[in-house]
Design a protein around this motif. Structure first.
Motif, PDB file in Angstrom:
ATOM      1  N   UNK A 191      21.516 -16.224  -8.963  1.00 36.78           N
ATOM      2  CA  UNK A 191      20.232 -16.881  -9.211  1.00 36.78           C
ATOM      3  C   UNK A 191      19.270 -16.602  -8.070  1.00 36.78           C
ATOM      4  N   UNK A 192      19.772 -16.695  -6.840  1.00 34.37           N
ATOM      5  CA  UNK A 192      18.963 -16.418  -5.646  1.00 34.37           C
ATOM      6  C   UNK A 192      19.829 -15.660  -4.660  1.00 34.37           C
ATOM      7  N   UNK A 193      19.237 -14.698  -3.983  1.00 34.13           N
ATOM      8  CA  UNK A 193      20.003 -13.932  -3.008  1.00 34.13           C
ATOM      9  C   UNK A 193      19.155 -13.742  -1.761  1.00 34.13           C
ATOM     10  N   UNK A 194      19.429 -14.580  -0.750  1.00 37.39           N
ATOM     11  CA  UNK A 194      18.610 -14.573   0.460  1.00 37.39           C
ATOM     12  C   UNK A 194      18.916 -13.380   1.347  1.00 37.39           C
ATOM     13  N   UNK A 195      20.181 -12.993   1.471  1.00 33.79           N
ATOM     14  CA  UNK A 195      20.488 -11.848   2.327  1.00 33.79           C
ATOM     15  C   UNK A 195      19.917 -10.553   1.766  1.00 33.79           C
ATOM     16  N   UNK A 196      19.929 -10.400   0.440  1.00 33.41           N
ATOM     17  CA  UNK A 196      19.300  -9.232  -0.166  1.00 33.41           C
ATOM     18  C   UNK A 196      17.800  -9.210   0.090  1.00 33.41           C
ATOM     19  N   UNK A 197      17.177 -10.391   0.064  1.00 32.59           N
ATOM     20  CA  UNK A 197      15.743 -10.470   0.335  1.00 32.59           C
ATOM     21  C   UNK A 197      15.447 -10.133   1.792  1.00 32.59           C
ATOM     22  N   UNK A 198      16.334 -10.543   2.695  1.00 28.71           N
ATOM     23  CA  UNK A 198      16.181 -10.151   4.103  1.00 28.71           C
ATOM     24  C   UNK A 198      16.274  -8.637   4.255  1.00 28.71           C
ATOM     25  N   UNK A 199      17.181  -8.019   3.512  1.00 31.73           N
ATOM     26  CA  UNK A 199      17.292  -6.555   3.549  1.00 31.73           C
ATOM     27  C   UNK A 199      16.019  -5.896   3.030  1.00 31.73           C
ATOM     28  N   UNK A 200      15.453  -6.440   1.944  1.00 30.00           N
ATOM     29  CA  UNK A 200      14.201  -5.892   1.427  1.00 30.00           C
ATOM     30  C   UNK A 200      13.082  -6.058   2.447  1.00 30.00           C
ATOM     31  N   UNK A 201      13.052  -7.191   3.156  1.00 33.85           N
ATOM     32  CA  UNK A 201      12.026  -7.407   4.177  1.00 33.85           C
ATOM     33  C   UNK A 201      12.125  -6.350   5.271  1.00 33.85           C
ATOM     34  N   UNK A 202      13.348  -6.003   5.664  1.00 30.28           N
ATOM     35  CA  UNK A 202      13.520  -4.973   6.685  1.00 30.28           C
ATOM     36  C   UNK A 202      12.989  -3.629   6.199  1.00 30.28           C
ATOM     37  N   UNK A 203      13.231  -3.313   4.931  1.00 32.76           N
ATOM     38  CA  UNK A 203      12.730  -2.051   4.373  1.00 32.76           C
ATOM     39  C   UNK A 203      11.211  -2.068   4.233  1.00 32.76           C
ATOM     40  N   UNK A 204      10.657  -3.205   3.781  1.00 33.57           N
ATOM     41  CA  UNK A 204       9.213  -3.300   3.553  1.00 33.57           C
ATOM     42  C   UNK A 204       8.429  -3.312   4.856  1.00 33.57           C
ATOM     43  N   UNK A 205       9.064  -3.776   5.941  1.00 38.11           N
ATOM     44  CA  UNK A 205       8.365  -3.818   7.228  1.00 38.11           C
ATOM     45  C   UNK A 205       7.957  -2.428   7.684  1.00 38.11           C
ATOM     46  N   UNK A 206       8.694  -1.419   7.243  1.00 35.33           N
ATOM     47  CA  UNK A 206       8.356  -0.043   7.613  1.00 35.33           C
ATOM     48  C   UNK A 206       7.028   0.408   7.041  1.00 35.33           C
ATOM     49  N   UNK A 207       6.554  -0.257   5.977  1.00 35.36           N
ATOM     50  CA  UNK A 207       5.261   0.092   5.390  1.00 35.36           C
ATOM     51  C   UNK A 207       4.209  -0.975   5.660  1.00 35.36           C
ATOM     52  N   UNK A 208       4.488  -1.860   6.620  1.00 32.92           N
ATOM     53  CA  UNK A 208       3.488  -2.822   7.068  1.00 32.92           C
ATOM     54  C   UNK A 208       3.520  -4.177   6.388  1.00 32.92           C
TER      55      UNK A 208
END
Length: 284
Positions: free
Chosen positions: A222-239
């Motif tokens: 239903x919710x996945x916080x660690x996966x969202x943290x991983x996406x944040x790390x990837x998205x930070x590369x594009x600002x």
């Protein structure tokens, strides 16, 4: 058997969220621990054990179980644990040091009106570009045509690796119909925890995602916080330094996870979390 609290973690607008069983640790076998989420209809169970104080704050050891066994970490389970600890303490701003099998980290729960918002540091995230065969095998398992993939796929890990797979729209995300047998085989073949499929964040950092993890007995989270943290790390590369990710709609349980990237020199620190509420207590 200790009393069990059911905490709805990562709610959206104080509704929905992922029901999570949270209880004080007890002398149970691992088999007995795995029965608790099955008996209570939750995807995960979190076991708390007080370990004293650390840096002037209460400290707790956490263990996480699904019906399939123990996990080294669980993001929404950590949000649920922090919410319950804050409720027990009656604190408006609760802070604790939390320990899992491999690391210790700070957690916080802040009262916001009649609810709580919890956040924690999920640890450093490693990223690597996912090779074509890996992407094709997993995409086949979730029924995703190649032309629907929108950009680079990543293998990301803050404990266990998972595939981050971008799709062109929320509509594509909603239409996914995984073959969980094929998906589990593909994830097991490449050593992946599962697949976090997400839309591209808009200019405000809002996106939607679905996390499929059949290898641990949870076809869809239903919710996945660690996966969202991983996406944040990837998205930070594009600002993009702040994400708000909607999940759970396909399961009838609207959930939202937030993640913020803080830059400290050359290092990045991520805070991830969401709203949570203790909804009921039960005996096993």
């Amino acid at each position: 058997m200790p009393e069990v609290a059911i905490v709805d973690a990562c709610q959206r607008g104080r509704r929905g969220g992922s029901p999570t069983a949270v209880l004080n640790d007890a002398p149970l076998t691992d088999e007995e621990r795995c029965r608790i989420p099955a008996e209570l209809g939750t995807s995960h169970a979190v076991f708390l054990r007080a370990t004293g104080t650390e840096h002037g704050r209460p400290s707790y050891a956490l263990r996480f179980f699904t019906v399939a066994g123990e996990l080294p970490a669980c993001g929404h389970g950590t949000v649920a644990a922090l919410a319950l600890l804050a409720e027990r303490e009656g604190a408006d701003d609760y802070r604790a040091v939390l320990r899992t099998a491999h690391r210790s980290f700070d957690g916080r729960a802040v009262r916001d009106g009649d609810g709580l918002t919890a956040s924690f540091d999920p640890g450093p995230v490693s990223l690597r570009h996912a090779p074509g065969p890996e992407v094709e095998a997993v995409a086949g398992g979730i029924g995703l045509p190649g032309e629907a993939v929108a950009g680079d796929a990543w293998v990301a890990s803050n404990g266990r690796p998972r595939l981050l797979l971008p799709v062109r729209s929320r509509a594509v995300l909603a239409d996914l119909a995984p073959d969980f047998t094929l998906l589990r085989a593909a994830c097991d073949r490449y050593g992946l925890l599962g697949c976090y499929v997400h839309s591209l964040p808009d200019r405000h950092g809002r996106a939607a995602a679905r996390m499929f993890v059949p290898s641990i007995g949870v076809p869809e989270d239903i919710a996945n916080a660690n996966g969202t943290a991983c996406l944040a790390a990837a998205a930070a590369g594009s600002g993009t330094d702040h994400l708000t990710v909607d999940m759970g709609d396909h399961l009838g349980c609207p959930a939202t996870v937030t993640a913020t990237v803080r830059h400290q020199g050359l290092q990045r620190r991520i805070l991830v979390g969401g709203q949570a509420a203790v909804t009921r207590t039960v005996g096993c």
